[in-house]
Scaffold this motif. Structure first.
Motif, PDB file in Angstrom:
ATOM      1  N   TYR A   2      -1.034   2.730  13.956  1.00  0.00           N
ATOM      2  CA  TYR A   2      -0.801   2.632  12.500  1.00  0.00           C
ATOM      3  C   TYR A   2      -0.237   1.269  12.078  1.00  0.00           C
ATOM      4  CZ  TYR A   2       1.412   4.266   8.057  1.00  0.00           C
ATOM      5  OH  TYR A   2       1.824   4.425   6.762  1.00  0.00           O
ATOM      6  N   LYS A  45      16.578   2.242   0.531  1.00  0.00           N
ATOM      7  CA  LYS A  45      16.492   3.563   1.165  1.00  0.00           C
ATOM      8  C   LYS A  45      17.096   4.621   0.246  1.00  0.00           C
ATOM      9  CE  LYS A  45      17.969   6.196   5.220  1.00  0.00           C
ATOM     10  NZ  LYS A  45      18.926   6.233   6.339  1.00  0.00           N
ATOM     11  N   LYS A  75      16.169   9.411   5.011  1.00  0.00           N
ATOM     12  CA  LYS A  75      15.401   8.887   3.874  1.00  0.00           C
ATOM     13  C   LYS A  75      14.598  10.003   3.209  1.00  0.00           C
ATOM     14  CE  LYS A  75      10.777   7.411   5.117  1.00  0.00           C
ATOM     15  NZ  LYS A  75       9.674   6.547   4.896  1.00  0.00           N
ATOM     16  N   GLN A 101      10.043  -0.098   6.392  1.00  0.00           N
ATOM     17  CA  GLN A 101       8.875  -0.888   6.813  1.00  0.00           C
ATOM     18  C   GLN A 101       9.229  -2.238   7.424  1.00  0.00           C
ATOM     19  OE1 GLN A 101       5.870   0.345   6.922  1.00  0.00           O
ATOM     20  NE2 GLN A 101       6.664   2.266   6.110  1.00  0.00           N
ATOM     21  N   GLY A 144      11.643   2.236  -4.285  1.00  0.00           N
ATOM     22  CA  GLY A 144      11.562   1.305  -3.152  1.00  0.00           C
ATOM     23  C   GLY A 144      10.338   0.409  -3.229  1.00  0.00           C
ATOM     24  N   ALA A 145       9.249   0.920  -3.813  1.00  0.00           N
ATOM     25  CA  ALA A 145       8.011   0.148  -3.775  1.00  0.00           C
ATOM     26  C   ALA A 145       7.352  -0.013  -5.155  1.00  0.00           C
ATOM     27  CB  ALA A 145       7.040   0.800  -2.787  1.00  0.00           C
ATOM     28  N   VAL A 180      17.816  -0.398  -3.547  1.00  0.00           N
ATOM     29  CA  VAL A 180      16.929   0.778  -3.523  1.00  0.00           C
ATOM     30  C   VAL A 180      16.084   0.820  -2.249  1.00  0.00           C
ATOM     31  CG1 VAL A 180      16.767   1.171  -6.002  1.00  0.00           C
ATOM     32  CG2 VAL A 180      15.321  -0.568  -4.962  1.00  0.00           C
ATOM     33  N   GLY A 189       0.821  -1.212   0.000  1.00  0.00           N
ATOM     34  CA  GLY A 189       0.000   0.000   0.000  1.00  0.00           C
ATOM     35  C   GLY A 189       0.848   1.251   0.000  1.00  0.00           C
ATOM     36  N   THR A 191      -0.727  10.971   0.985  1.00  0.00           N
ATOM     37  CA  THR A 191      -0.473  12.098   1.891  1.00  0.00           C
ATOM     38  C   THR A 191       0.275  13.247   1.223  1.00  0.00           C
ATOM     39  OG1 THR A 191       1.332  10.713   2.675  1.00  0.00           O
ATOM     40  CG2 THR A 191      -0.530  10.956   4.154  1.00  0.00           C
TER      41      THR A 191
HETATM   42  N1  AQP Z   1      13.200   6.943   0.664  1.00  0.00           N
HETATM   43  C1  AQP Z   1      12.668   5.751   0.376  1.00  0.00           C
HETATM   44  N2  AQP Z   1      13.414   4.783  -0.198  1.00  0.00           N
HETATM   45  C2  AQP Z   1      12.868   3.579  -0.499  1.00  0.00           C
HETATM   46  N3  AQP Z   1      11.579   3.274  -0.265  1.00  0.00           N
HETATM   47  C3  AQP Z   1      10.792   4.215   0.300  1.00  0.00           C
HETATM   48  N4  AQP Z   1       9.479   4.238   0.653  1.00  0.00           N
HETATM   49  C4  AQP Z   1       9.197   5.445   1.184  1.00  0.00           C
HETATM   50  N5  AQP Z   1      10.278   6.220   1.192  1.00  0.00           N
HETATM   51  C5  AQP Z   1      11.291   5.497   0.648  1.00  0.00           C
HETATM   52  C6  AQP Z   1       8.525   3.138   0.450  1.00  0.00           C
HETATM   53  O1  AQP Z   1       7.403   3.643  -0.256  1.00  0.00           O
HETATM   54  C7  AQP Z   1       6.234   2.899   0.124  1.00  0.00           C
HETATM   55  C8  AQP Z   1       5.087   3.801   0.383  1.00  0.00           C
HETATM   56  O2  AQP Z   1       5.359   4.661   1.444  1.00  0.00           O
HETATM   57  P1  AQP Z   1       4.185   5.281   2.307  1.00  0.00           P
HETATM   58  O3  AQP Z   1       3.312   6.099   1.457  1.00  0.00           O
HETATM   59  O4  AQP Z   1       3.496   4.233   3.060  1.00  0.00           O
HETATM   60  O5  AQP Z   1       4.874   6.208   3.329  1.00  0.00           O
HETATM   61  P2  AQP Z   1       6.251   6.147   4.012  1.00  0.00           P
HETATM   62  O6  AQP Z   1       6.892   4.846   4.011  1.00  0.00           O
HETATM   63  O7  AQP Z   1       6.099   6.722   5.353  1.00  0.00           O
HETATM   64  O8  AQP Z   1       7.001   7.083   2.998  1.00  0.00           O
HETATM   65  P3  AQP Z   1       7.183   8.611   3.067  1.00  0.00           P
HETATM   66  O9  AQP Z   1       7.388   9.127   1.726  1.00  0.00           O
HETATM   67  O10 AQP Z   1       8.217   8.902   4.052  1.00  0.00           O
HETATM   68  O11 AQP Z   1       5.801   9.184   3.519  1.00  0.00           O
HETATM   69  P4  AQP Z   1       5.410   9.886   4.863  1.00  0.00           P
HETATM   70  O12 AQP Z   1       6.385  10.987   5.013  1.00  0.00           O
HETATM   71  O13 AQP Z   1       4.015  10.346   4.613  1.00  0.00           O
HETATM   72  O14 AQP Z   1       5.518   8.897   5.939  1.00  0.00           O
HETATM   73  C9  AQP Z   1       6.650   2.053   1.332  1.00  0.00           C
HETATM   74  O15 AQP Z   1       6.841   0.721   0.906  1.00  0.00           O
HETATM   75  C10 AQP Z   1       7.956   2.641   1.763  1.00  0.00           C
HETATM   76  O16 AQP Z   1       8.804   1.693   2.354  1.00  0.00           O
END
Ligand code: AQP
Length: 332
Positions: A128, A185, A195, A150, A22-23, A183, A7, A11
């Motif tokens: 969460y 991070k 990150k 994650q 990454g995803a 990839v 997912g 946001t």
């Molecule tokens: N910097 C990153 N490098 C590799 N993978 C990343 N993901 C996020 N940032 C990186 C992966 O993207 C997927 C979706 O992320 P998300 O929307 O669930 O939110 P997140 O992990 O919390 O990513 P963000 O961008 O940092 O959002 P916010 O700031 O809103 O929390 C996930 O599989 C994540 O691992």
């Protein structure tokens, strides 16, 4: 076929390069060999303060971007989390199986709540990872393609699934994370040890998929490197250059040592210019397709309704078993 679930949160106005590499890019590949379910996790998006109209708009943008990036509704299931109420229902059950101490160890909550002050953070932000566990267990997923951030949540998901199975009988498949080392991070262009993140990176540190090519180029050219001149991968001493090398390598399929050889003795200028072009080339078709998809909202909503139907059919089966195992009285 083995099952995959992942997912992404609506946001922000766009996904960024970290989300993509990454995803999302793995999601596209995995739709070929897995029974794949991908969702826009709007229930997760309300764990931080939000604006309702903006959430609605961003949820459509997120879905459109997923399709534009290559998810094919004929080959995988793309849906919006809140369209399948079983996510919230299973999350409640799992909440009741999770210890306070166990939930309190989740580092993402610590990081995110530190920003707003822990007592101002919502209980939803605290729980969460339990909702995330429900998302995954509901679909009996074997694999979960995610970034390295994650990992801890995936461990909790396995623990909760296992606990339920032990106490109430075999019910859930225990999922494995699917994390690509190269990839896992992608880092912030201005702070190359942190990150790249929708919520905590500065606009200069983040490369958005839907951003104008000119802005993308500028940001790459201004990315923090170091005072040296050698284009070499070295996490310790050259985190900025290493991040750019990883990005170029992932987007072109060229191994990092080949890139190091290509830029030997050339300084950072040419290298950064090439990285910028590679990013623009990767993002431009996604941006154009996203715009097209958003121009026909009714069609997008129709595709999401089909996704919700398919996802709901799987979720309802799991949830019926859960209700029975947990001892809820069946409705006559
Ligand atoms: N910097 C990153 N490098 C590799 N993978 C990343 N993901 C996020 N940032 C990186 C992966 O993207 C997927 C979706 O992320 P998300 O929307 O669930 O939110 P997140 O992990 O919390 O990513 P963000 O961008 O940092 O959002 P916010 O700031 O809103 O929390 C996930 O599989 C994540 O691992």
């Amino acid at each position: 076929r083995p099952r995959v679930l992942s997912g992404i949160q609506p946001t922000a106005d766009s996904f960024h390069l970290g989300n993509y590499l990454g995803a999302v890019r793995q999601w596209v590949t995995m739709q070929e060999t897995y029974d794949a379910f991908y969702c826009v996790v709007d229930l997760h998006a309300i764990t931080v303060p939000h604006d309702p109209a903006e959430l609605r708009r961003r949820s459509r943008v997120a879905a459109a971007q997923l399709l534009a990036a290559g998810l094919d509704p004929e080959r995988c299931t793309v849906f919006v989390q809140s369209h399948v109420p079983e996510h919230a229902e299973l999350a409640w059950v799992l909440n009741c199986l999770t210890g306070m101490g166990e939930a309190g160890r989740m580092t993402q909550f610590k990081d995110k709540s530190a920003k707003q002050g822990e007592s101002a953070a919502s209980v939803g932000l605290f729980t969460y990872p339990i909702l995330q566990a429900a998302d995954i267990l509901l679909y009996q997923a074997d694999r979960v393609p995610v970034g390295a951030d994650q990992k801890q949540h995936l461990e909790l998901t396995r623990d909760l699934g296992q606990r339920f199975n032990h106490r109430f009988g075999e019910t859930f498949t225990l999922p494995q994370p699917h994390i690509l080392k190269e990839v896992e991070k992608i880092t912030d262009l201005q702070d190359p040890t942190a990150k790249m993140s929708k919520s905590s990176s500065s606009p200069q540190g983040i490369l958005d998929v839907l951003e104008a090519p000119g802005t993308l180029r500028k940001k790459v050219m201004r990315a923090v490197t170091d005072t040296g001149t050698e284009v070499l991968a070295d996490d310790e001493n050259k985190p900025g250059v290493t991040n750019l090398l990883r990005i170029q390598s992932a987007l072109t399929g060229t191994p990092i040592p080949d890139l190091e050889a290509r830029y030997a003795g050339q300084g950072y200028g040419t290298f950064k210019k090439d990285v910028a072009e590679v990013v623009v080339e990767a993002f431009t078709p996604i941006r154009e397709r996203t715009e097209k998809l958003l121009a026909n909202e009714a069609e997008l909503d129709r595709l999401l309704a089909i996704g919700a139907e398919r996802a709901g059919a799987v979720a309802r089966v799991t949830m019926a078993t859960v209700r029975d195992r947990i001892g809820f009285l069946p409705r006559a």
